[in-house]
Write a protein that holds these residues in place. Sequence first.
Motif, PDB file in Angstrom:
ATOM      1  N   ARG A 213     -17.715 -15.032  -7.257  1.00 17.85           N
ATOM      2  CA  ARG A 213     -18.101 -15.642  -5.992  1.00 17.85           C
ATOM      3  C   ARG A 213     -17.103 -15.704  -5.206  1.00 17.85           C
ATOM      4  O   ARG A 213     -16.008 -16.170  -5.091  1.00 17.85           O
ATOM      5  CB  ARG A 213     -18.571 -17.426  -6.340  1.00 17.85           C
TER       6      ARG A 213
ATOM      7  N   GLU B 110     -21.532 -15.644 -10.689  1.00  8.32           N
ATOM      8  CA  GLU B 110     -20.646 -16.790 -10.370  1.00  8.32           C
ATOM      9  C   GLU B 110     -19.291 -16.629 -10.314  1.00  8.32           C
ATOM     10  O   GLU B 110     -18.514 -17.015  -9.352  1.00  8.32           O
ATOM     11  CB  GLU B 110     -20.929 -18.086 -11.213  1.00  8.32           C
TER      12      GLU B 110
ATOM     13  N   ASN C  99      -5.797 -30.836  -7.673  1.00  7.55           N
ATOM     14  CA  ASN C  99      -7.047 -29.944  -7.726  1.00  7.55           C
ATOM     15  C   ASN C  99      -6.101 -28.509  -7.880  1.00  7.55           C
ATOM     16  O   ASN C  99      -5.377 -28.322  -7.331  1.00  7.55           O
ATOM     17  CB  ASN C  99      -7.606 -29.886  -6.588  1.00  7.55           C
ATOM     18  N   GLN C 100      -6.680 -27.714  -8.815  1.00  8.57           N
ATOM     19  CA  GLN C 100      -6.544 -26.493  -8.867  1.00  8.57           C
ATOM     20  C   GLN C 100      -7.432 -25.631  -8.048  1.00  8.57           C
ATOM     21  O   GLN C 100      -8.720 -25.924  -7.787  1.00  8.57           O
ATOM     22  CB  GLN C 100      -6.345 -25.715 -10.092  1.00  8.57           C
TER      23      GLN C 100
ATOM     24  N   LEU D 272     -10.267 -15.827  -9.450  1.00  4.94           N
ATOM     25  CA  LEU D 272     -11.687 -14.836  -9.293  1.00  4.94           C
ATOM     26  C   LEU D 272     -11.083 -13.719 -10.090  1.00  4.94           C
ATOM     27  O   LEU D 272     -10.092 -13.467 -10.410  1.00  4.94           O
ATOM     28  CB  LEU D 272     -11.836 -14.682  -7.735  1.00  4.94           C
TER      29      LEU D 272
ATOM     30  N   TYR E  96      -7.323 -21.504 -16.366  1.00  2.00           N
ATOM     31  CA  TYR E  96      -6.712 -21.705 -15.185  1.00  2.00           C
ATOM     32  C   TYR E  96      -6.434 -23.318 -14.781  1.00  2.00           C
ATOM     33  O   TYR E  96      -5.509 -23.668 -14.451  1.00  2.00           O
ATOM     34  CB  TYR E  96      -7.132 -21.055 -13.975  1.00  2.00           C
ATOM     35  N   ALA E  97      -7.467 -24.065 -15.025  1.00  2.00           N
ATOM     36  CA  ALA E  97      -7.533 -25.354 -14.973  1.00  2.00           C
ATOM     37  C   ALA E  97      -6.813 -26.185 -15.944  1.00  2.00           C
ATOM     38  O   ALA E  97      -6.082 -27.003 -15.722  1.00  2.00           O
ATOM     39  CB  ALA E  97      -9.131 -25.833 -14.840  1.00  2.00           C
TER      40      ALA E  97
ATOM     41  N   GLU F 216     -14.159 -28.516  -6.238  1.00  3.76           N
ATOM     42  CA  GLU F 216     -15.779 -28.359  -5.991  1.00  3.76           C
ATOM     43  C   GLU F 216     -16.512 -29.898  -6.266  1.00  3.76           C
ATOM     44  O   GLU F 216     -17.453 -30.030  -5.991  1.00  3.76           O
ATOM     45  CB  GLU F 216     -16.250 -27.375  -6.830  1.00  3.76           C
TER      46      GLU F 216
ATOM     47  N   GLN G  86      -9.332 -21.588  -7.340  1.00  7.51           N
ATOM     48  CA  GLN G  86     -10.128 -20.852  -8.234  1.00  7.51           C
ATOM     49  C   GLN G  86      -9.553 -19.517  -8.485  1.00  7.51           C
ATOM     50  O   GLN G  86      -9.190 -18.844  -7.626  1.00  7.51           O
ATOM     51  CB  GLN G  86     -11.705 -20.512  -7.513  1.00  7.51           C
TER      52      GLN G  86
ATOM     53  N   GLY H 237     -11.374 -19.292 -15.302  1.00  8.37           N
ATOM     54  CA  GLY H 237     -11.383 -20.604 -14.545  1.00  8.37           C
ATOM     55  C   GLY H 237     -10.953 -21.600 -15.403  1.00  8.37           C
ATOM     56  O   GLY H 237     -10.032 -22.485 -15.052  1.00  8.37           O
TER      57      GLY H 237
ATOM     58  N   GLY I 160      -5.016 -20.674  -5.945  1.00 10.08           N
ATOM     59  CA  GLY I 160      -5.858 -19.774  -6.989  1.00 10.08           C
ATOM     60  C   GLY I 160      -5.854 -18.363  -6.118  1.00 10.08           C
ATOM     61  O   GLY I 160      -5.185 -18.101  -5.250  1.00 10.08           O
TER      62      GLY I 160
ATOM     63  N   GLY J 137     -11.092 -28.986 -10.714  1.00  9.93           N
ATOM     64  CA  GLY J 137     -11.589 -28.269  -9.414  1.00  9.93           C
ATOM     65  C   GLY J 137     -12.098 -28.990  -8.374  1.00  9.93           C
ATOM     66  O   GLY J 137     -12.666 -30.247  -8.512  1.00  9.93           O
TER      67      GLY J 137
END
Length: 916
Positions: free
Chosen positions: A683, A680, A587-588, A592, A52-53, A538, A590, A49, A719, A536
């Motif tokens: 998730r 996590e 924003n990017q 997983l 990726y960000a 979030e 997620q 993550g 993502g 993110g």
Amino acid sequence: MDYQHQEIEQRWQSAWEDTGLYRSVVDWSRPKYYALTMLPYPSGDLHMGHWYAMTPSDARARYMRMKGYNVLFPIGFDAFGLPAENAAVQRNIHPAKWTYENIDTMRVQLRSMGAMFDWEREAVSCDPAYYRWTEWFFKRMFEHEVAYRSEAMVNWSPTLQTVLANEQVIDGKDERTGQPVVQKMMEQWFFALTDYADELLSFDGVDWPEPIKTMQTNWIGRSEGAEVTFITEAGDEIVVFTTRPDTLWGATFMVLAPEHALVDSLTTDEHRAAVEEYRLQAAAQSELERMEESREKTGVFTGGFATNPVNQEQIPVWIADYVLLSYGTGAIMAVPAHDQRDFEFARHFGLKIQPVIHPTGEDELVEPDMTESYVGPGVMVNSGPIDGVATTDAKGRANPSIAATIDWLEEQRAGKEAINYRVRDWLISRQRYWGSPIPMVHRTDGSVEPVADADLPVVLPEDVEFEGRSPLAELKEFVTTTDSQGRPARRETDTMDTFMCSSWYWFRYLSPKCDDAPFDPEEAAYWLPVDVYTGGAEHAVMHLLYARFFVKAMRDMGVFDDTVRVMQEHRRDPSGLFDEPFMVLRNQGQVLGAERTGDRLVVNGEWDQGRLLASAVRVDPDAAPDAGDVVGELWRRTENLLQVETGQGLVAVEVAVDAVVEIPAIPGSNDVTQLNHHLEIQRMSKSKGNVVNPDELVVEHGADTVRTHLMFAFEWQKGGPWDERGIAGSRRFIEDVWKLGVADYAPEATNDEASLALRRKVHQTIAKVDADMVDFKWNTAVAALMTLRNTMLDALRAGRVSDAAWTEALETLLKLLAPIAPHITEELWHRIGYAESIHLQAWPEADPEIAAEDVVTMVIQVNGKVRDRLEVPASISAEEAEEAAMATEKIRVWLEKGEVRKVIARPPKLVNIVVG
RNA sequence: GCCCGGAUGGCGAAACCGGUAUACGCGGCGGACUUAAAAUCCGCUGUCCCGUUUGGGGCGUGCAGGUUCGAGUCCUGCUCCGGGCACCA
């Protein structure tokens, strides 16, 4: 001359560091660009993550630099927080040690990304040199009455004897111990966020994603209506907020929150016992229990009455937990005929229902026949002065009936127009150790005063014992102090919410070593504000809302005055630059783990009050449903609880605090922190993820490949699950670039047409990649570069293009790829003979004339369906296109089927012939 | 319940203003190289039907309609998935 990614990447990373390639220095002669990526929490190691960000943020920063901007791209660590304290409890490591060790690991990992971070500007929020200024900001807030102390309903854990943040409470239980949490009134520190609610609703001048703006707007939750005062029999005022003042004539009772201050005086002796019991019950109730009972309304009558100011009617006052103390005034007027909750309550307790709206196009409402409240449009009835006024679905004054009522109420002095917000003031007190201290002392007389600026920071004592709660309050040396007059005083032992640390960190990056101010105005005047912020979604509400509030409050407290002065000295217009922290936000999504089935647990044990006390826990992917007392996927791990999804719902399994559940997917020992990290990352509700370790991928494929693949494989904003196999394509691409870069190009017989075709592709690629970089469309930018790769491989094989065309193509490919894959491009750039870094080169510019196609494929449709295609000159006229289209053999067959009614020509791409 | 966002091949995903649906990549299939495998290279790859050499046609972007010469894209009504908020007065 194989591609040795490890050697190349390490060599260039040190070379860049040695030459200070990424130092950002103020230079007023050049345009600046402040690119910011959300600072990581030092949880232990960098996962997919983070990559990726951060790699696209880095690519964007590099792109802007090649476009000629002086770019600042800093990094740091959000280092205070609960996980460090948990580690301290579980493993007996001091939070500071745990945190700094993690930071060391993560620094190495971050460097392996090859990002252009300016490490000279690194800031770590748990460093006293940093939190000194977090405390300083608190003081300024206090001095400007933005920080205040007040009673508030908080999540109290009786087990831990501490207040928990909302995010630490899951389903009414403490996330870590699984013990119930109750609501309690306590004195806490707040920031007056609601003073800025209206300004926070405006996003003028910033370019943020619509969903984020919508979320913040909903979170702030502005509602327009009126405040109306009801008078109790004892003469006390009960103020209520309502968005429907027009239905006041239908208010047949009132409901107060159980904790409302007037409940005591309203309650008659006859009802006192019932009221007291209900209040106790409500206080003991966890959120979970409240949710379960949300269908059925509960409440009790106080025995008291209040006067409805519009018609002087005496109406009963009840208490019920569906009225929240924290919203509005903690009291409502109940209009059961036109509010569903009030309706249910009235029906349940047999209270009066009085319709005051005659629904449009329907019969008049008759109370006994009503099965639900009526909330639609109509005409006001039984409403005295506003009888006959139309009511619509509009909110606030836009609704004629509401406008008329507000005017009338204000005339009668019975109420006034009012606005209410859902958002509450920011509660910043935490009864935790690992956070920035609040620099205040409590005098013996109960008053408070701030610690003198010269004595900042109040330093966290290091020699402390952890038992799961903050040791500060127990630590005499810390608590005992004196006030400014030398009188004995008690030091504040609450620490600040860690969102406070992250509400100003991008200012500290400007001058992390500055020791006479939170930031150096000389730096700030040049770099501020942040031009682009990536991270993110979030953080849509919490962090991003607090950050906006913080900047607005700083502006109003004059924190930017010096910065403004420096800006003016440099003739930079400061207006509007300190209203918002981040001009552009992206924003990017997620990333997983790879798809897999979850960790399948088999638990044997003994049932006790709905939970399973485990005697044995094992992981068995093939376990059958009858293999143990509970078989299912592991969903969540707290200290002594495992949540297991059985397919029929979640089952709580109690285990020993130090129980180790060995999960083959996680290397090493398997403690709570690690297991939560593992869970996590997977998730996702349906598809389970798997931990993908970026370090291993970097060793295997190289950072350039990992970066390229992360940017190529997903739509960045979206993502998705990581696919182990897909990276092969990106690896091949990088190796092909290497092949092209080291190829000894020797054309056999050059051909002008071939050269031009290659040049055309090159310039088309520049245009495409450039546009995609601006828009954060990494996947299509990489795809365009892959297409160019394909064209160049063909050209290399054919050997027909001129040396000049080949060189142009290769150099362009390297420059366009440099932001995405910084190491390989740097290496090849030097290999083709340049001494200066590729990252200092100017971004290529597309020549539209070269990029233009001279022959294009024209589509010929008959009745909208493609029937033929034709190669035509790009400059073809409508008439010529039409003529050519009608003339092809295939089309003539279709034309025979009917009469040509219409021809639409869109040269040079399309001709549509309508035949009927 | 309310508010956002999304749905395109076996998979990740492309498609500017309404104008060639599936770019780029993965996977799969066939072939070359090799004693063999891996790697590499070449070709094919939405689906159904007819011809089956070369081609031609029907159907296809969650579902049902609509607007338009023309709809993945615009409009109306749904379904499903993801996210946020949730007794908000």
